[in-house]
Design a protein around this motif. Sequence first.
Motif, PDB file in Angstrom:
ATOM      1  N   GLU A  12       0.849  -1.191   0.000  1.00  0.00           N
ATOM      2  CA  GLU A  12       0.000   0.000   0.000  1.00  0.00           C
ATOM      3  C   GLU A  12       0.887   1.245   0.000  1.00  0.00           C
ATOM      4  O   GLU A  12       2.017   1.210   0.486  1.00  0.00           O
ATOM      5  CB  GLU A  12      -0.914   0.004   1.228  1.00  0.00           C
ATOM      6  N   PRO A  13       0.369   2.373  -0.534  1.00  0.00           N
ATOM      7  CA  PRO A  13       1.177   3.594  -0.569  1.00  0.00           C
ATOM      8  C   PRO A  13       1.392   4.216   0.809  1.00  0.00           C
ATOM      9  O   PRO A  13       2.227   5.101   0.960  1.00  0.00           O
ATOM     10  CB  PRO A  13       0.393   4.536  -1.473  1.00  0.00           C
ATOM     11  N   VAL A  14       0.650   3.742   1.793  1.00  0.00           N
ATOM     12  CA  VAL A  14       0.765   4.220   3.173  1.00  0.00           C
ATOM     13  C   VAL A  14       0.995   2.988   4.047  1.00  0.00           C
ATOM     14  O   VAL A  14       0.279   1.995   3.921  1.00  0.00           O
ATOM     15  CB  VAL A  14      -0.519   4.959   3.601  1.00  0.00           C
ATOM     16  N   THR A  15       1.974   3.046   4.929  1.00  0.00           N
ATOM     17  CA  THR A  15       2.246   1.907   5.808  1.00  0.00           C
ATOM     18  C   THR A  15       1.355   1.957   7.044  1.00  0.00           C
ATOM     19  O   THR A  15       0.776   3.001   7.380  1.00  0.00           O
ATOM     20  CB  THR A  15       3.716   1.897   6.268  1.00  0.00           C
ATOM     21  N   LEU A  16       1.280   0.843   7.723  1.00  0.00           N
ATOM     22  CA  LEU A  16       0.536   0.778   8.980  1.00  0.00           C
ATOM     23  C   LEU A  16       1.118   1.767   9.984  1.00  0.00           C
ATOM     24  O   LEU A  16       0.365   2.480  10.666  1.00  0.00           O
ATOM     25  CB  LEU A  16       0.566  -0.650   9.545  1.00  0.00           C
ATOM     26  N   ASP A  17       2.435   1.845  10.071  1.00  0.00           N
ATOM     27  CA  ASP A  17       3.072   2.781  11.006  1.00  0.00           C
ATOM     28  C   ASP A  17       2.727   4.235  10.677  1.00  0.00           C
ATOM     29  O   ASP A  17       2.471   5.032  11.585  1.00  0.00           O
ATOM     30  CB  ASP A  17       4.592   2.591  11.028  1.00  0.00           C
ATOM     31  N   GLN A  18       2.715   4.578   9.390  1.00  0.00           N
ATOM     32  CA  GLN A  18       2.347   5.944   9.004  1.00  0.00           C
ATOM     33  C   GLN A  18       0.895   6.243   9.393  1.00  0.00           C
ATOM     34  O   GLN A  18       0.601   7.327   9.901  1.00  0.00           O
ATOM     35  CB  GLN A  18       2.519   6.146   7.497  1.00  0.00           C
ATOM     36  N   ALA A  19       0.015   5.296   9.149  1.00  0.00           N
ATOM     37  CA  ALA A  19      -1.399   5.500   9.468  1.00  0.00           C
ATOM     38  C   ALA A  19      -1.600   5.608  10.973  1.00  0.00           C
ATOM     39  O   ALA A  19      -2.349   6.471  11.451  1.00  0.00           O
ATOM     40  CB  ALA A  19      -2.236   4.363   8.894  1.00  0.00           C
ATOM     41  N   LYS A  20      -0.927   4.752  11.734  1.00  0.00           N
ATOM     42  CA  LYS A  20      -1.061   4.818  13.191  1.00  0.00           C
ATOM     43  C   LYS A  20      -0.520   6.141  13.735  1.00  0.00           C
ATOM     44  O   LYS A  20      -1.120   6.722  14.641  1.00  0.00           O
ATOM     45  CB  LYS A  20      -0.361   3.621  13.842  1.00  0.00           C
ATOM     46  N   ASP A  31      -4.670  -2.859  14.737  1.00  0.00           N
ATOM     47  CA  ASP A  31      -3.789  -3.007  13.572  1.00  0.00           C
ATOM     48  C   ASP A  31      -4.494  -3.636  12.372  1.00  0.00           C
ATOM     49  O   ASP A  31      -4.343  -3.172  11.235  1.00  0.00           O
ATOM     50  CB  ASP A  31      -2.537  -3.814  13.920  1.00  0.00           C
ATOM     51  N   ALA A  32      -5.266  -4.694  12.594  1.00  0.00           N
ATOM     52  CA  ALA A  32      -5.955  -5.356  11.484  1.00  0.00           C
ATOM     53  C   ALA A  32      -6.985  -4.418  10.861  1.00  0.00           C
ATOM     54  O   ALA A  32      -7.099  -4.341   9.627  1.00  0.00           O
ATOM     55  CB  ALA A  32      -6.622  -6.638  11.956  1.00  0.00           C
ATOM     56  N   LEU A  33      -7.714  -3.693  11.694  1.00  0.00           N
ATOM     57  CA  LEU A  33      -8.697  -2.743  11.192  1.00  0.00           C
ATOM     58  C   LEU A  33      -8.026  -1.640  10.391  1.00  0.00           C
ATOM     59  O   LEU A  33      -8.450  -1.314   9.270  1.00  0.00           O
ATOM     60  CB  LEU A  33      -9.500  -2.137  12.348  1.00  0.00           C
ATOM     61  N   ILE A  34      -6.972  -1.054  10.929  1.00  0.00           N
ATOM     62  CA  ILE A  34      -6.284   0.049  10.252  1.00  0.00           C
ATOM     63  C   ILE A  34      -5.681  -0.429   8.930  1.00  0.00           C
ATOM     64  O   ILE A  34      -5.747   0.272   7.917  1.00  0.00           O
ATOM     65  CB  ILE A  34      -5.225   0.693  11.171  1.00  0.00           C
ATOM     66  N   THR A  35      -5.137  -1.631   8.916  1.00  0.00           N
ATOM     67  CA  THR A  35      -4.588  -2.200   7.676  1.00  0.00           C
ATOM     68  C   THR A  35      -5.687  -2.323   6.620  1.00  0.00           C
ATOM     69  O   THR A  35      -5.473  -1.976   5.452  1.00  0.00           O
ATOM     70  CB  THR A  35      -3.936  -3.573   7.952  1.00  0.00           C
ATOM     71  N   LEU A 153      -4.197   9.050   3.956  1.00  0.00           N
ATOM     72  CA  LEU A 153      -4.195   9.141   5.424  1.00  0.00           C
ATOM     73  C   LEU A 153      -5.447   9.852   5.933  1.00  0.00           C
ATOM     74  O   LEU A 153      -6.038   9.439   6.943  1.00  0.00           O
ATOM     75  CB  LEU A 153      -2.938   9.870   5.904  1.00  0.00           C
ATOM     76  N   MET A 154      -5.877  10.896   5.255  1.00  0.00           N
ATOM     77  CA  MET A 154      -7.090  11.613   5.662  1.00  0.00           C
ATOM     78  C   MET A 154      -8.335  10.734   5.522  1.00  0.00           C
ATOM     79  O   MET A 154      -9.229  10.774   6.370  1.00  0.00           O
ATOM     80  CB  MET A 154      -7.256  12.884   4.830  1.00  0.00           C
ATOM     81  N   ALA A 158     -10.918   9.417   8.488  1.00  0.00           N
ATOM     82  CA  ALA A 158     -12.379   9.553   8.443  1.00  0.00           C
ATOM     83  C   ALA A 158     -13.055   8.201   8.630  1.00  0.00           C
ATOM     84  O   ALA A 158     -14.030   8.082   9.385  1.00  0.00           O
ATOM     85  CB  ALA A 158     -12.801  10.191   7.120  1.00  0.00           C
ATOM     86  N   LEU A 159     -12.537   7.173   7.973  1.00  0.00           N
ATOM     87  CA  LEU A 159     -13.110   5.835   8.110  1.00  0.00           C
ATOM     88  C   LEU A 159     -12.939   5.300   9.534  1.00  0.00           C
ATOM     89  O   LEU A 159     -13.837   4.674  10.088  1.00  0.00           O
ATOM     90  CB  LEU A 159     -12.471   4.877   7.101  1.00  0.00           C
ATOM     91  N   TYR A 160     -11.779   5.564  10.117  1.00  0.00           N
ATOM     92  CA  TYR A 160     -11.488   5.101  11.478  1.00  0.00           C
ATOM     93  C   TYR A 160     -12.395   5.806  12.486  1.00  0.00           C
ATOM     94  O   TYR A 160     -12.933   5.175  13.406  1.00  0.00           O
ATOM     95  CB  TYR A 160     -10.011   5.345  11.796  1.00  0.00           C
ATOM     96  N   ALA A 161     -12.586   7.096  12.314  1.00  0.00           N
ATOM     97  CA  ALA A 161     -13.417   7.870  13.247  1.00  0.00           C
ATOM     98  C   ALA A 161     -14.886   7.486  13.155  1.00  0.00           C
ATOM     99  O   ALA A 161     -15.615   7.587  14.148  1.00  0.00           O
ATOM    100  CB  ALA A 161     -13.243   9.366  12.969  1.00  0.00           C
TER     101      ALA A 161
END
Length: 186
Positions: A12-20, A31-35, A153-154, A158-161
């Motif tokens: 993916e163009p964004v890593t899990l660490d970047q998203a977290k 982690d699974a959800l964010i991935t 990331l944005m 939004a999806l996470y919130a």
Amino acid sequence: MSLQLTTPPAAEPVTLDQAKAHLRVDTTDDDALITALIAAARARAEWHTGRAFVTQGWTLWLDGWPCNGVIEIPLPPLQSVQSVTAYAPDDSATGLDAATYQVDTASAPARLALKPNASPPVNLRALNAIAIAFTAGYGEAADVPAAIQQAILMIVAALYAHRGDEAAEIPQEALALLAPYRVVKL
């Protein structure tokens, strides 16, 4: 016309660490959800822009050769065309010699046309008569433009919130970042 994904992006163009880091999440509980949200956000951003971000393989299926002789290959940026195959009514396949067509990778979407002395394939089956295998995307995940990565990331945020709520709106700021990359037909 239909598109078939043959080789999905390797990353993916964004890593899990970047998203977290963007979400300010410091546990591994989600982690699974964010991935999953990263993949969903990338797919949504690709759909919105009409582009492929990380290298991926596709097959474009057409019912026949267009009358104007030019085929638009969706999902820029086009990296390469691997093959153009024509299918006869008995489903036998014939690969077109790459020397008989030219590919315009500078356009978005890219274009493929027969060279002046080449003739389009004839006696084709009624459906899915032409298959064009191609590779699209900017390259590796790190090659994706920073504005697209920030928009993803944005969208993830939004999806996470709004997980578990009604469908989340794509943030206007993310759409603004994606706007210069949107493929628009005139």
